[in-house]
Each structure stands twice: as C-alpha cells, then as structure tokens.
Design a protein around this motif. Structure first.
Motif, mmCIF file in Angstrom:
data_model
loop_
_atom_site.group_PDB
_atom_site.id
_atom_site.type_symbol
_atom_site.label_atom_id
_atom_site.label_comp_id
_atom_site.label_asym_id
_atom_site.label_seq_id
_atom_site.Cartn_x
_atom_site.Cartn_y
_atom_site.Cartn_z
ATOM 1 N N GLU A 164 28.943 41.521 36.775
ATOM 2 C CA GLU A 164 29.722 41.915 35.607
ATOM 3 C C GLU A 164 29.125 41.307 34.346
ATOM 4 O OE1 GLU A 164 33.889 41.242 35.899
ATOM 5 O OE2 GLU A 164 34.061 42.124 37.902
ATOM 6 N N PRO A 218 34.951 47.878 38.622
ATOM 7 C CA PRO A 218 36.036 48.278 39.526
ATOM 8 C C PRO A 218 35.525 48.372 40.958
ATOM 9 C CG PRO A 218 35.257 50.173 38.275
ATOM 10 C CD PRO A 218 34.513 48.980 37.748
ATOM 11 N N SER A 262 32.347 43.876 43.167
ATOM 12 C CA SER A 262 31.986 43.023 42.039
ATOM 13 C C SER A 262 31.659 41.629 42.561
ATOM 14 C CB SER A 262 33.140 42.940 41.031
ATOM 15 O OG SER A 262 32.892 41.914 40.098
ATOM 16 N N ARG A 313 42.416 36.535 37.918
ATOM 17 C CA ARG A 313 42.832 37.893 38.276
ATOM 18 C C ARG A 313 43.968 37.881 39.302
ATOM 19 N NH1 ARG A 313 36.855 40.923 38.274
ATOM 20 N NH2 ARG A 313 36.591 40.726 35.993
#
Length: 321
Positions: free
Chosen positions: A118, A124, A135, A147
């Motif tokens: 990322e 996603p 990811s 998250r």
C-alpha cells in the motif's frame, strides 16, 4: 499445525524454521510433511525467508509459485511485510493440504495470489475467479490494530485474512460442482443477491439485531458469500487450534486419545465440541497475562450447523469424494 522431527539431530522443528538449533539449514517438504536437510531450496529463501523446498534449483516452492504479483519493493516495508504475508499463506496452504487441497493430487486449479503493498491508497482484499488479492501492509501490527478497532472486530490477523480470502476461492472451486450450489443456498442463502448493495447496507445499517443467533461474526451477516468465508475461516481456526494443541504435547480429558488427529475426524460436531472445550482453557490462560482471548467468539446452534456443512464439503477434499 504439527511439530516436526529434526532430520539432522535431536530436538524438534517448528513450521517456520529455516535452520536447526545447531544452525544447520533445513527446508520443509509439503508433500512429505517433513523437514529435509538438503536443497533445492525455494528461490525466495534469501528474499523473504521462505523455508520450503523447490522442485529444482532456482525455482519457487509450491506456495511461492502461486504468487503471480509481488509487492512493489520501492514502497517502505513492502518486503518485510510480504515475508510475513507469505509465511501466513504457507501455513494456511499446508493446513488445507491435510484435506488434499492444492496438492499434486488435487485436479483443480490452485489459487493465484496478488500480493500488493500500500502506498497512499489502501488495497482492497478479495477474490475474483481464482485470484486472491492480499494487502501485505496488514502484516504491520499497528495498521492492523487501527483497522480492527475501526471496524469493531474482535480478531484480525494475516492468517485470518488468508483463511477468509482462500475460503472465497474454495467456494468458487466447489461451485463448479453440480451438487454444491443447491445445498449451499439451502444453508447460507442465495449468493446471487446483489453483493455491492448488501455490503453498502451492512456498513450503513450494521448487522441485524439477532446476528449472534445466526452468524459467527457481524460481517458474516452481510451476504451469503461472506457468511461462507467467515464460517470456513472459523472451521480452519478451530481445526488448527485443536491440531496444534495436540502437536504441542498438551493434554486434556476432552481429547479422545493421545495423538488424535483433528483433520482426520469425520464428525464435525465432535471436532467443534472438543475445540471449544480446549479454547475455553486457553482463553483462561491468556487472561492470566492480560491478553485477549485466543478465540473470542460464541458458537450458536445455527453457526454449528454451518460449520458442519463446511466441514463436510472440505473433508470431501479437492478430489471430490
């Protein structure tokens, strides 16, 4: 996960070992389910610490060969995060191999992985047509915690991500069978329901008030596809926790006998009952150190039925018995 014999001396080896306690290089052979003291080693051994053998010198191992896209190495921490992500993938792929998935005897397609780092934009994660996108940034514990808390999840790990996304791929494989879809829809609902709309509704309205009676997690309530993936991931959690408990030499009156093989158990109800009993004890031990429960979930009657359904289909194996 099993604990393995040292092929060149005394003592044991753990699944992620690259060397013995004496510093002797070893590699894991997923076909033999044993460590070997000689090459050929995976071409990713020096790059990301892969400890599996390869079919020939300079080649990738069975697991690394499934990765079609590697992360951009110019992105900070991409390689170290990728290393941890591939380690989680090897663990889950080897677990599923106990039921003959993704081994040479499996006549179907293996998963293809896109491992993405990322930059400024989040990646996603998901599955489409046999391709699993992951990811690698979520190997970072700080990002993962942020998250998890933002989504109010009780559990979030890279092994958990692998089990969930590979579960979607397993559904895709099973959906190619004539006898699967009707049975699936009878248990989980019609997966042809509008998926983007279902997710939008889930994130806007939240889960139904009675979700605990029908689902393992709030996310499972969003759509039949997610219910399947969450249930499958939890079956893999419960089976591997139990298998690892036995492999570590721990004992419990709940175990049928010494050396009992959780992956060979044909009775899903018995397997889940044993797993839940062991987990209650391990959760208690975790609390003694102020740690979160190892498995912070409640198994409802409906969830148990869904776990048994998944267990039946996965134990039939990739050979379709």
């Amino acid at each position: 996960m099993r604990v393995f014999s040292n092929p060149v001396g005394s003592g044991s080896l753990w699944f992620d070992n690259l060397v013995t306690a004496d510093g002797f290089p070893v590699a894991y052979d997923p076909q033999a389910r044993a460590f070997l003291p000689m090459p050929p080693f995976c071409a990713n051994r020096e790059v990301i610490g892969c400890n599996w053998i390869a079919p020939k010198q300079g080649a990738f191992c069975r697991s690394c060969a499934m990765t079609a896209l590697a992360p951009d190495p110019s992105i900070p921490n991409a390689i170290s995060n990728w290393s941890q992500t591939e380690a989680a993938k090897r663990w889950v792929i080897d677990n599923l191999g106990r039921w003959h998935w993704f081994r040479p005897e499996d006549p179907g397609a293996p998963p293809v992985f896109h491992m993405l780092a990322e930059g400024a934009t989040p990646v996603p994660m998901g599955h489409v047509g046999g391709v699993v996108t992951i990811s690698v940034a979520e190997a970072d514990p700080v990002l993962r915690t942020i998250r998890r808390e933002a989504l109010e999840e009780p559990y979030r790990t890279m092994i958990g991500h692998m089990r969930h996304e590979i579960a979607h791929m397993l559904w895709w494989r099973l959906s190619l069978r004539d006898d699967f879809l009707d049975a699936f829809r009878g248990m989980f609902g019609d997966e042809r329901a509008d998926y983007p709309a279902a997710l939008q509704r889930h994130y806007h309205d939240g889960p139904p008030p009675d979700w605990r009676q029908r689902y393992l997690t709030t996310y499972a309530s969003a759509h039949p596809h997610e219910d399947w993936a969450e249930t499958t991931a939890h079956l893999l959690h419960l089976t591997d926790i139990t298998d690892s408990f036995v492999a570590a030499g721990l004992t419990s009156p709940q175990l049928p006998h010494p050396g009992w093989d959780a992956y060979a158990e044909p009775d899903a109800e018995r397997l889940v009952h044993i797993a839940a009993s062991l987990i209650a004890g391990v959760n208690h031990v975790n609390r003694s150190m102020g740690l979160s429960d190892l498995y912070p979930f409640v198994l409802s009657g409906v969830a148990l039925q869904k776990l048994a359904f998944v267990h039946d289909w996965l134990r039939r194996g990739a050979q379709g018995r």
